[in-house]
Design a protein around this motif. Structure first.
Motif, PDB file in Angstrom:
ATOM      1  N   ILE A 186     -12.964  29.364 -36.212  1.00  0.00           N
ATOM      2  CA  ILE A 186     -12.634  28.852 -34.875  1.00  0.00           C
ATOM      3  C   ILE A 186     -11.385  29.534 -34.338  1.00  0.00           C
ATOM      4  O   ILE A 186     -11.300  29.900 -33.162  1.00  0.00           O
ATOM      5  CB  ILE A 186     -12.453  27.324 -34.938  1.00  0.00           C
ATOM      6  CG1 ILE A 186     -13.793  26.649 -35.251  1.00  0.00           C
ATOM      7  CG2 ILE A 186     -11.899  26.795 -33.618  1.00  0.00           C
ATOM      8  CD1 ILE A 186     -13.686  25.164 -35.491  1.00  0.00           C
ATOM      9  N   LYS A 187     -10.384  29.744 -35.219  1.00  0.00           N
ATOM     10  CA  LYS A 187      -9.174  30.439 -34.780  1.00  0.00           C
ATOM     11  C   LYS A 187      -9.475  31.865 -34.349  1.00  0.00           C
ATOM     12  O   LYS A 187      -8.962  32.344 -33.335  1.00  0.00           O
ATOM     13  CB  LYS A 187      -8.140  30.432 -35.916  1.00  0.00           C
ATOM     14  CG  LYS A 187      -7.499  29.088 -36.175  1.00  0.00           C
ATOM     15  CD  LYS A 187      -6.461  29.198 -37.278  1.00  0.00           C
ATOM     16  CE  LYS A 187      -5.788  27.857 -37.533  1.00  0.00           C
ATOM     17  NZ  LYS A 187      -4.783  27.944 -38.631  1.00  0.00           N
ATOM     18  N   ASP A 188     -10.319  32.570 -35.137  1.00  0.00           N
ATOM     19  CA  ASP A 188     -10.663  33.950 -34.788  1.00  0.00           C
ATOM     20  C   ASP A 188     -11.412  34.015 -33.465  1.00  0.00           C
ATOM     21  O   ASP A 188     -11.127  34.874 -32.609  1.00  0.00           O
ATOM     22  CB  ASP A 188     -11.506  34.579 -35.900  1.00  0.00           C
ATOM     23  CG  ASP A 188     -10.724  34.721 -37.202  1.00  0.00           C
ATOM     24  OD1 ASP A 188      -9.475  34.729 -37.127  1.00  0.00           O
ATOM     25  OD2 ASP A 188     -11.355  34.799 -38.274  1.00  0.00           O
ATOM     26  N   LEU A 189     -12.391  33.096 -33.286  1.00  0.00           N
ATOM     27  CA  LEU A 189     -13.131  33.082 -32.023  1.00  0.00           C
ATOM     28  C   LEU A 189     -12.216  32.760 -30.849  1.00  0.00           C
ATOM     29  O   LEU A 189     -12.311  33.373 -29.778  1.00  0.00           O
ATOM     30  CB  LEU A 189     -14.273  32.068 -32.106  1.00  0.00           C
ATOM     31  CG  LEU A 189     -15.426  32.421 -33.052  1.00  0.00           C
ATOM     32  CD1 LEU A 189     -16.419  31.259 -33.132  1.00  0.00           C
ATOM     33  CD2 LEU A 189     -16.138  33.682 -32.575  1.00  0.00           C
ATOM     34  N   THR A 190     -11.322  31.819 -31.079  1.00  0.00           N
ATOM     35  CA  THR A 190     -10.386  31.458 -30.004  1.00  0.00           C
ATOM     36  C   THR A 190      -9.476  32.625 -29.654  1.00  0.00           C
ATOM     37  O   THR A 190      -9.225  32.913 -28.476  1.00  0.00           O
ATOM     38  CB  THR A 190      -9.546  30.245 -30.438  1.00  0.00           C
ATOM     39  OG1 THR A 190     -10.424  29.163 -30.788  1.00  0.00           O
ATOM     40  CG2 THR A 190      -8.617  29.806 -29.323  1.00  0.00           C
TER      41      THR A 190
ATOM     42  N   LYS B 272      -9.835  38.596 -24.787  1.00  0.00           N
ATOM     43  CA  LYS B 272     -10.717  39.083 -23.723  1.00  0.00           C
ATOM     44  C   LYS B 272     -10.318  38.507 -22.373  1.00  0.00           C
ATOM     45  O   LYS B 272     -10.345  39.200 -21.358  1.00  0.00           O
ATOM     46  CB  LYS B 272     -12.168  38.706 -24.042  1.00  0.00           C
ATOM     47  CG  LYS B 272     -12.761  39.488 -25.206  1.00  0.00           C
ATOM     48  CD  LYS B 272     -14.207  39.089 -25.446  1.00  0.00           C
ATOM     49  CE  LYS B 272     -14.819  39.877 -26.587  1.00  0.00           C
ATOM     50  NZ  LYS B 272     -16.236  39.501 -26.829  1.00  0.00           N
ATOM     51  N   GLY B 273      -9.942  37.253 -22.369  1.00  0.00           N
ATOM     52  CA  GLY B 273      -9.509  36.642 -21.117  1.00  0.00           C
ATOM     53  C   GLY B 273      -8.254  37.302 -20.567  1.00  0.00           C
ATOM     54  O   GLY B 273      -8.151  37.574 -19.363  1.00  0.00           O
TER      55      GLY B 273
ATOM     56  N   VAL C  99      -8.004  39.280 -17.067  1.00  0.00           N
ATOM     57  CA  VAL C  99      -6.979  38.929 -16.077  1.00  0.00           C
ATOM     58  C   VAL C  99      -6.084  40.132 -15.783  1.00  0.00           C
ATOM     59  O   VAL C  99      -5.697  40.377 -14.631  1.00  0.00           O
ATOM     60  CB  VAL C  99      -6.160  37.723 -16.592  1.00  0.00           C
ATOM     61  CG1 VAL C  99      -4.962  37.473 -15.680  1.00  0.00           C
ATOM     62  CG2 VAL C  99      -7.028  36.481 -16.676  1.00  0.00           C
ATOM     63  N   LYS C 100      -5.753  40.899 -16.840  1.00  0.00           N
ATOM     64  CA  LYS C 100      -4.913  42.079 -16.643  1.00  0.00           C
ATOM     65  C   LYS C 100      -5.610  43.110 -15.765  1.00  0.00           C
ATOM     66  O   LYS C 100      -4.998  43.739 -14.891  1.00  0.00           O
ATOM     67  CB  LYS C 100      -4.574  42.671 -18.004  1.00  0.00           C
ATOM     68  CG  LYS C 100      -3.570  43.808 -17.945  1.00  0.00           C
ATOM     69  CD  LYS C 100      -3.225  44.265 -19.348  1.00  0.00           C
ATOM     70  CE  LYS C 100      -2.210  45.412 -19.291  1.00  0.00           C
ATOM     71  NZ  LYS C 100      -1.868  45.881 -20.662  1.00  0.00           N
ATOM     72  N   GLN C 101      -6.920  43.294 -16.009  1.00  0.00           N
ATOM     73  CA  GLN C 101      -7.666  44.244 -15.177  1.00  0.00           C
ATOM     74  C   GLN C 101      -7.700  43.804 -13.717  1.00  0.00           C
ATOM     75  O   GLN C 101      -7.435  44.596 -12.806  1.00  0.00           O
ATOM     76  CB  GLN C 101      -9.091  44.404 -15.720  1.00  0.00           C
ATOM     77  CG  GLN C 101      -9.160  45.084 -17.073  1.00  0.00           C
ATOM     78  CD  GLN C 101     -10.568  45.142 -17.616  1.00  0.00           C
ATOM     79  OE1 GLN C 101     -11.515  44.676 -16.955  1.00  0.00           O
ATOM     80  NE2 GLN C 101     -10.731  45.705 -18.812  1.00  0.00           N
ATOM     81  N   TYR C 102      -8.013  42.531 -13.520  1.00  0.00           N
ATOM     82  CA  TYR C 102      -8.053  42.036 -12.140  1.00  0.00           C
ATOM     83  C   TYR C 102      -6.675  42.104 -11.483  1.00  0.00           C
ATOM     84  O   TYR C 102      -6.538  42.462 -10.305  1.00  0.00           O
ATOM     85  CB  TYR C 102      -8.578  40.596 -12.104  1.00  0.00           C
ATOM     86  CG  TYR C 102     -10.083  40.502 -12.207  1.00  0.00           C
ATOM     87  CD1 TYR C 102     -10.895  40.944 -11.164  1.00  0.00           C
ATOM     88  CD2 TYR C 102     -10.691  39.972 -13.349  1.00  0.00           C
ATOM     89  CE1 TYR C 102     -12.279  40.856 -11.264  1.00  0.00           C
ATOM     90  CE2 TYR C 102     -12.070  39.890 -13.455  1.00  0.00           C
ATOM     91  CZ  TYR C 102     -12.858  40.338 -12.398  1.00  0.00           C
ATOM     92  OH  TYR C 102     -14.219  40.265 -12.500  1.00  0.00           O
TER      93      TYR C 102
END
Length: 339
Positions: A265-269, A275-276, A280-283
């Motif tokens: 769960i920690k790795d997925l989070t 990725k988020g 956000v950085k790209q946008y």
């Protein structure tokens, strides 16, 4: 023939003695003593008194007495303290020794006594029996006192009344009050240690127990709930002690599974969070570039607009001579003042 048989065969005389001239009272005492000796020396009696069954009973009684003494002496203040350095009471060590079945005979007898007490209060009218014994005793004493005063004019209870009424010794009261104080503080301290999660496993177990009790109290009567709680309190530690290796291995396996799931769960989070952030950085970069381009275009368009031309005839011609001072003063003096 034994002395007892000879005495039986000898008929007593009219003066209170038998044919041998022995007084009847002495004869009866001798016969009773001989009968008791015969019974005590009989092989069956010796086998019962000194046999393996009696020896086993004596050994068990001695071992039980020693275990109760050890249980009583276990009431010692522990050397360790709570997480916030709060001193613990001597009942912490007492209940630990009792519930861990260190003294199996003492713990087993205590468990059976608690179960028997629950059944006694459930199926026997203990309160009614207590009240019946009370009013019977007081009624007999009252009737005997009144009868003795009416018949003999004296008090029958004064003959059996003690010279001084019994009082509880001060040392016993102080010790008892100290034990009561430690017992109350034991529950108070343990409740706080559970609430503030000093041991997470204990807190989780208390949560599970409270949850199960919440639903059981709706289904079971009070005596049934008390019986169930007593059985769980005494037998759960015993089951754990007898199957410690198996239970510990299962708990360790469960902890490993929970740890693996937690790590996943920690790795997925972390992956989704990364990725988020990238999105956000790209946008943010795209919108920042667009904003910069828009600001640059506005500045360039402002530079392309020519400034307006200013002509010389747009302003009046300034006077080149000064006004005469005398003429201005004369005009000011001739003008009337406003009311």
């Amino acid at each position: 023939m034994s002395t007892f048989d000879e005495t039986i065969d000898s008929p007593p005389t009219t003066n209170g003695a038998n044919a041998n001239g022995t007084p009847l009272k002495e004869t009866v005492i001798n016969n009773a003593s001989a009968a008791v000796n015969n019974i005590q020396n009989h092989p069956i009696t010796q086998n019962v008194v000194n046999g393996p069954v009696a020896t086993s009973i004596k050994n068990e009684a001695g071992a039980t007495k020693d275990e109760f003494s050890d249980l009583a002496s276990s009431r010692q203040t522990p050397a360790h303290t709570a997480a916030n350095d709060t001193p613990l009471t001597h009942y912490h060590s007492f209940f630990y020794t009792l519930l861990t079945w260190k003294n199996k005979r003492a713990t087993g007898i205590t468990f059976l006594a608690a179960v028997a007490l629950i059944f006694a209060f459930r199926y026997l009218p203990v309160l009614r029996y207590g009240l019946k014994i009370t009013w019977t005793t007081l009624g007999v004493v009252t009737a005997a006192e009144l009868a003795s005063k009416l018949v003999t004019g004296s008090s029958v209870t004064s003959a059996v009344r003690p010279r001084k009424y019994y009082k509880i010794p001060k040392e016993f009261l102080e010790t008892s009050l100290d034990d009561v104080e430690n017992l109350i503080n034991f529950f108070v301290i343990e409740a706080q240690r559970i609430v503030f999660a000093e041991n997470v496993i204990v807190t989780a177990g208390a949560f599970f127990s409270a949850l199960v009790s919440y639903y059981l109290i709706k289904l079971l009567p009070l005596w049934g709930f008390a019986l169930f709680s007593t059985i769980v309190t005494f037998l759960a530690p015993l089951i754990y002690i007898e199957n410690k290796e198996l239970i510990d291995s299962q708990l360790e396996h469960l902890a490993n599974v929970i740890g693996q799931q937690t790590n996943q769960i920690k790795d997925l989070t972390a992956e989704h969070t990364s990725k988020g952030f990238d999105t956000v950085k790209q946008y943010t970069g795209a919108y920042t570039a667009k904003a910069q381009d828009l600001v640059g275009n506005i500045g360039a368009s402002r530079q392309k607009i020519p400034p307006p031309a200013v002509k010389e005839d747009a302003f009046p011609t300034a006077p080149k001579t000064e006004f005469p001072t005398s003429t201005l003063d004369t005009k000011v003096e001739q003008e009337p003042l406003l009311a």
